[in-house]
Scaffold this motif. Sequence first.
Motif, PDB file in Angstrom:
ATOM      1  N   ASP A  20       0.875  -1.252  -0.180  1.00  0.00           N
ATOM      2  CA  ASP A  20      -0.075   0.035  -0.078  1.00  0.00           C
ATOM      3  C   ASP A  20       0.814   1.368   0.056  1.00  0.00           C
ATOM      4  O   ASP A  20       0.975   2.294  -0.580  1.00  0.00           O
ATOM      5  N   LEU A  21       1.955   1.396   1.011  1.00  0.00           N
ATOM      6  CA  LEU A  21       2.844   2.547   0.977  1.00  0.00           C
ATOM      7  C   LEU A  21       3.595   2.535  -0.502  1.00  0.00           C
ATOM      8  O   LEU A  21       3.542   3.846  -1.039  1.00  0.00           O
ATOM      9  N   LEU A  22       3.941   1.619  -0.909  1.00  0.00           N
ATOM     10  CA  LEU A  22       4.702   1.705  -2.406  1.00  0.00           C
ATOM     11  C   LEU A  22       3.811   2.022  -3.233  1.00  0.00           C
ATOM     12  O   LEU A  22       4.150   2.843  -4.372  1.00  0.00           O
ATOM     13  N   VAL A  23       2.427   1.675  -3.502  1.00  0.00           N
ATOM     14  CA  VAL A  23       1.481   1.989  -4.496  1.00  0.00           C
ATOM     15  C   VAL A  23       1.297   3.546  -4.257  1.00  0.00           C
ATOM     16  O   VAL A  23       1.164   4.209  -5.333  1.00  0.00           O
ATOM     17  N   LYS A  24       0.878   4.008  -3.173  1.00  0.00           N
ATOM     18  CA  LYS A  24       0.807   5.444  -2.806  1.00  0.00           C
ATOM     19  C   LYS A  24       1.572   6.252  -3.241  1.00  0.00           C
ATOM     20  O   LYS A  24       1.429   7.340  -3.758  1.00  0.00           O
ATOM     21  N   ALA A  25       2.952   5.801  -2.990  1.00  0.00           N
ATOM     22  CA  ALA A  25       3.926   6.526  -3.167  1.00  0.00           C
ATOM     23  C   ALA A  25       4.182   6.800  -4.871  1.00  0.00           C
ATOM     24  O   ALA A  25       4.495   7.849  -5.239  1.00  0.00           O
ATOM     25  N   ALA A  26       4.028   5.735  -5.528  1.00  0.00           N
ATOM     26  CA  ALA A  26       4.000   5.861  -7.150  1.00  0.00           C
ATOM     27  C   ALA A  26       3.049   6.485  -7.500  1.00  0.00           C
ATOM     28  O   ALA A  26       3.300   7.416  -8.411  1.00  0.00           O
ATOM     29  N   LYS A  27       1.967   6.412  -7.153  1.00  0.00           N
ATOM     30  CA  LYS A  27       0.787   7.353  -7.663  1.00  0.00           C
ATOM     31  C   LYS A  27       0.952   8.776  -7.170  1.00  0.00           C
ATOM     32  O   LYS A  27       0.656   9.681  -8.157  1.00  0.00           O
ATOM     33  N   SER A  28       1.542   9.365  -6.226  1.00  0.00           N
ATOM     34  CA  SER A  28       1.772  10.435  -5.762  1.00  0.00           C
ATOM     35  C   SER A  28       2.901  10.963  -6.682  1.00  0.00           C
ATOM     36  O   SER A  28       3.228  12.221  -6.831  1.00  0.00           O
ATOM     37  N   ARG A  29       3.445  10.302  -7.324  1.00  0.00           N
ATOM     38  CA  ARG A  29       4.635  10.846  -8.352  1.00  0.00           C
ATOM     39  C   ARG A  29       4.159  10.546  -9.674  1.00  0.00           C
ATOM     40  O   ARG A  29       4.955  10.960 -10.713  1.00  0.00           O
ATOM     41  N   GLY A  30       2.996  10.563  -9.740  1.00  0.00           N
ATOM     42  CA  GLY A  30       2.375  10.615 -11.348  1.00  0.00           C
ATOM     43  C   GLY A  30       2.295   9.203 -11.999  1.00  0.00           C
ATOM     44  O   GLY A  30       1.899   9.298 -13.238  1.00  0.00           O
ATOM     45  N   ILE A  31       2.575   8.135 -11.504  1.00  0.00           N
ATOM     46  CA  ILE A  31       2.840   6.790 -11.958  1.00  0.00           C
ATOM     47  C   ILE A  31       1.221   6.321 -12.202  1.00  0.00           C
ATOM     48  O   ILE A  31       0.471   6.313 -11.206  1.00  0.00           O
ATOM     49  N   THR A  32       0.845   5.940 -13.577  1.00  0.00           N
ATOM     50  CA  THR A  32      -0.282   5.743 -13.723  1.00  0.00           C
ATOM     51  C   THR A  32      -0.736   4.299 -14.004  1.00  0.00           C
ATOM     52  O   THR A  32      -1.848   3.800 -14.383  1.00  0.00           O
ATOM     53  N   ALA A  33       0.288   3.553 -14.347  1.00  0.00           N
ATOM     54  CA  ALA A  33       0.289   2.022 -14.385  1.00  0.00           C
ATOM     55  C   ALA A  33       1.383   1.368 -13.607  1.00  0.00           C
ATOM     56  O   ALA A  33       2.541   1.610 -13.677  1.00  0.00           O
ATOM     57  N   ILE A  34       0.662   0.257 -13.067  1.00  0.00           N
ATOM     58  CA  ILE A  34       1.746  -0.640 -12.173  1.00  0.00           C
ATOM     59  C   ILE A  34       1.323  -1.918 -12.504  1.00  0.00           C
ATOM     60  O   ILE A  34       0.316  -2.611 -12.760  1.00  0.00           O
TER      61      ILE A  34
END
Length: 62
Positions: A20-34
């Motif tokens: 959850d922390l990793l996904v939220k950090a990625a999304k906060s940096r503009g990552i749109t696909a994981i």
Amino acid sequence: MNIYTKPKYRRQGIAYKTLDLLVKAAKSRGITAISLEATDMGRPLYEKYGFVKMEHEMELPE
């Protein structure tokens, strides 16, 4: 690159919280696909989080 929880710490929500922390950090940096590759042991964690199985990997829908 990999998430691994020592056996004595499993089933306590540690991997889920880390994910959850990793996904939220990625999304906060503009990552749109994981997407990721999951082992049979890890797949239930990612499915619980919302990842869906694709042909060779899993993807978190937007």
